[in-house]
Write a protein that holds these residues in place. Structure first.
Motif, mmCIF file in Angstrom:
data_model
loop_
_atom_site.group_PDB
_atom_site.id
_atom_site.type_symbol
_atom_site.label_atom_id
_atom_site.label_comp_id
_atom_site.label_asym_id
_atom_site.label_seq_id
_atom_site.Cartn_x
_atom_site.Cartn_y
_atom_site.Cartn_z
ATOM 1 N N PHE A 28 2.368 -4.236 -11.899
ATOM 2 C CA PHE A 28 2.104 -2.966 -11.225
ATOM 3 C C PHE A 28 0.702 -2.469 -11.556
ATOM 4 O O PHE A 28 -0.047 -2.058 -10.674
ATOM 5 N N SER A 29 0.346 -2.507 -12.830
ATOM 6 C CA SER A 29 -0.962 -2.029 -13.268
ATOM 7 C C SER A 29 -2.094 -2.805 -12.606
ATOM 8 O O SER A 29 -3.076 -2.223 -12.131
ATOM 9 N N LYS A 75 0.829 -1.210 0.000
ATOM 10 C CA LYS A 75 0.000 0.000 0.000
ATOM 11 C C LYS A 75 0.863 1.259 0.000
ATOM 12 O O LYS A 75 0.571 2.215 -0.715
ATOM 13 N N ILE A 76 1.917 1.263 0.792
ATOM 14 C CA ILE A 76 2.817 2.416 0.839
ATOM 15 C C ILE A 76 3.442 2.643 -0.532
ATOM 16 O O ILE A 76 3.489 3.780 -1.028
ATOM 17 N N ARG A 77 3.920 1.573 -1.157
ATOM 18 C CA ARG A 77 4.551 1.697 -2.480
ATOM 19 C C ARG A 77 3.560 2.185 -3.526
ATOM 20 O O ARG A 77 3.886 3.065 -4.334
ATOM 21 N N LEU A 78 2.341 1.650 -3.528
ATOM 22 C CA LEU A 78 1.347 2.058 -4.512
ATOM 23 C C LEU A 78 0.890 3.500 -4.290
ATOM 24 O O LEU A 78 0.657 4.242 -5.251
ATOM 25 N N ASN A 79 0.787 3.906 -3.036
ATOM 26 C CA ASN A 79 0.457 5.307 -2.749
ATOM 27 C C ASN A 79 1.561 6.237 -3.246
ATOM 28 O O ASN A 79 1.287 7.311 -3.779
ATOM 29 N N LYS A 80 2.798 5.816 -3.061
ATOM 30 C CA LYS A 80 3.928 6.608 -3.533
ATOM 31 C C LYS A 80 3.908 6.720 -5.056
ATOM 32 O O LYS A 80 4.154 7.792 -5.611
ATOM 33 N N ALA A 81 3.593 5.640 -5.735
ATOM 34 C CA ALA A 81 3.494 5.663 -7.195
ATOM 35 C C ALA A 81 2.373 6.600 -7.620
ATOM 36 O O ALA A 81 2.520 7.364 -8.582
ATOM 37 N N GLY A 82 1.251 6.556 -6.920
ATOM 38 C CA GLY A 82 0.151 7.463 -7.218
ATOM 39 C C GLY A 82 0.571 8.918 -7.064
ATOM 40 O O GLY A 82 0.200 9.776 -7.872
ATOM 41 N N LYS A 103 -4.605 -1.081 -9.879
ATOM 42 C CA LYS A 103 -6.045 -1.067 -10.127
ATOM 43 C C LYS A 103 -6.801 -1.756 -8.992
ATOM 44 O O LYS A 103 -7.856 -1.290 -8.558
ATOM 45 N N ARG A 104 -6.275 -2.850 -8.483
ATOM 46 C CA ARG A 104 -6.918 -3.573 -7.384
ATOM 47 C C ARG A 104 -6.960 -2.716 -6.120
ATOM 48 O O ARG A 104 -7.960 -2.679 -5.407
ATOM 49 N N TYR A 105 -5.896 -1.994 -5.841
ATOM 50 C CA TYR A 105 -5.825 -1.208 -4.609
ATOM 51 C C TYR A 105 -6.497 0.157 -4.743
ATOM 52 O O TYR A 105 -7.270 0.563 -3.893
ATOM 53 N N ILE A 106 -6.229 0.882 -5.831
ATOM 54 C CA ILE A 106 -6.733 2.232 -6.004
ATOM 55 C C ILE A 106 -8.138 2.238 -6.609
ATOM 56 O O ILE A 106 -8.935 3.119 -6.341
#
Length: 69
Positions: free
Chosen positions: A56-57, A24-31, A61-64
């Motif tokens: 990654f995609s 979650k931290i990594r995906l938020n950072k990417a966002g 998509k699953r998280y965001i």
């Protein structure tokens, strides 16, 4: 502290397993990179450590809830 005790205590505090929390931290950072720095999705994926843009995609998509594009 044993590994299982750590995982249990961590989940009680964060409501996520350590792996889910880091993801979650990594995906938020990417966002953040994509929205605030106008970075392309494949570049943000590489910057946060994903080797596969398609993986990654899917995870983004699953998280965001929407595709990174």
């Amino acid at each position: 502290m044993s590994s299982s005790a750590f995982h249990k205590a961590f989940k009680e505090i964060t409501f996520d397993s350590p792996l889910q929390y880091v993801k979650k931290i990594r995906l938020n950072k990417a966002g953040y990179f994509m929205s605030q720095q106008s970075m392309k999705a494949y570049m943000a994926a590489d910057k946060i450590g994903y080797e596969s843009p398609s993986q990654f995609s899917r995870e983004f998509k699953r998280y965001i809830g929407r595709s990174p594009a």
